[in-house]
Design an enzyme around this catalytic site. Structure first.
Site, PDB file in Angstrom:
ATOM      1  N   SER A 167      -0.640  -2.992  -0.007  1.00 16.81           N
ATOM      2  CA  SER A 167       0.278  -4.337   0.463  1.00 16.81           C
ATOM      3  C   SER A 167       1.845  -4.154   0.888  1.00 16.81           C
ATOM      4  CB  SER A 167      -0.342  -5.303  -0.785  1.00 16.81           C
ATOM      5  OG  SER A 167       0.523  -6.434  -0.350  1.00 16.81           O
ATOM      6  N   TYR A 180      -0.276  -7.932  -9.462  1.00 21.06           N
ATOM      7  CA  TYR A 180      -0.584  -7.894  -7.921  1.00 21.06           C
ATOM      8  C   TYR A 180       0.465  -7.199  -7.486  1.00 21.06           C
ATOM      9  CZ  TYR A 180      -2.628  -8.162  -3.162  1.00 21.06           C
ATOM     10  OH  TYR A 180      -2.919  -8.213  -2.023  1.00 21.06           O
TER      11      TYR A 180
END
Length: 284
Positions: A167, A180
């Site tokens: 990501s 995250y």
């Protein structure tokens, strides 16, 4: 779906974790068009089967399987069934992952008075360790465990390809989502570690790091109930030089390149951003 270029994966078995979701479901469909046999793993069997049904209706070969990527015994059972159905895994797409509200702060910045604010305000000091642990486990262990299960056959054959999903958070952490961000940074680091570890075993390991794409998971953060962009969307687009969200299909060129041994046979241990320039932009 129109592929950016043609690739023949006839005879290959592909395992896609998180394959019932938007992006990994698209990965599964694209590789199905390349004549591979597709095993779609998801916590939600109905979601996996829906993607498999679409692949099969378009002339491909696919099957959905229910599995929790945090339970090795379920993954082992899936592996046995997949090998009976399609043969040993040749290409593993580690796509399962996600965030959780208990690993998320309410505000982007800690400010004076927040400690005495209303109870529904989640500051850094209120983060639930169990929520943070869940997010880290889902993304990191959810990559490690499927790799342990499905790469063993690759090691025996001395051939295989693993694609992890990282990501933008791994390049630069986003506000509000520390769990995250840290978990995806771990996935990128693990990708590099695995690439070195398996380099003598004929297994290549790389990762794709998507920029900002609209998915079921983030839609409510990016748009309000009336479909209008949120303030966070405005900040994202201002920091993306191309000034827009990515279209999911714009990830496919990178995916097909990384699974193509002829095109990327010497590419190993890289994390490829597909982000409209987000990771390259300093903001000035």
């Amino acid at each position: 779906m129109e592929l950016p270029f043609q690739l023949d994966l006839n005879g290959k078995t592909v395992v896609v974790t998180g394959g019932g979701g938007v992006l990994c479901g698209m990965f599964a469909k694209a590789l199905g068009q390349c004549n591979a046999k597709i095993a779609i793993l998801d916590l939600r069997l109905e979601a996996a089967e829906a993607v498999a049904a679409e692949i099969n209706s378009n002339g491909g070969v696919a099957k959905g399987y229910a599995a929790n990527v945090l339970k090795k015994e379920e993954l082992e059972a899936c592996r046995a069934q997949i090998e009976a159905d399609f043969g040993s895994c040749d290409i593993l797409i580690n796509g399962a992952g996600g965030n959780h509200p208990k690993g998320t702060t309410t505000k982007e910045y800690f400010e004076e008075g927040d400690l005495d604010a209303q109870k529904d305000l989640v500051t850094f000091f209120d983060l639930d360790p169990a929520g943070v642990e869940f997010v880290f486990n889902l993304n990191f262990l959810g990559t490690l465990l499927p790799t342990q299960v499905f790469a063993k056959g690759m090691a025996k054959r001395k051939n295989g390809t693993i694609i992890n999903v990282s990501s933008m958070n791994a390049f630069c952490p986003l506000t509000k989502i520390p769990a995250y961000s840290g978990a995806k940074a771990a996935v990128s680091n693990f990708t590099e570690w695995l690439a070195v570890h398996f380099s003598k075993a004929g297994i290549r390991v790389n990762a794709i790091a998507p920029g900002f794409f609209v998915t079921d998971q983030n839609r409510t953060l990016l748009f309000d109930n009336d479909g209008n962009p949120t303030a966070r969307t405005a900040k994202i687009l201002a920091a993306t030089p191309m000034g827009r969200f990515g279209d999911a299909e714009e990830l496919l060129g990178t995916l097909l390149w990384l699974v193509n041994e002829k095109a990327s046979g010497f590419v190993n241990g890289v994390v490829v951003p597909v982000d409209g320039g987000f990771s390259a932009y300093s903001g000035v």
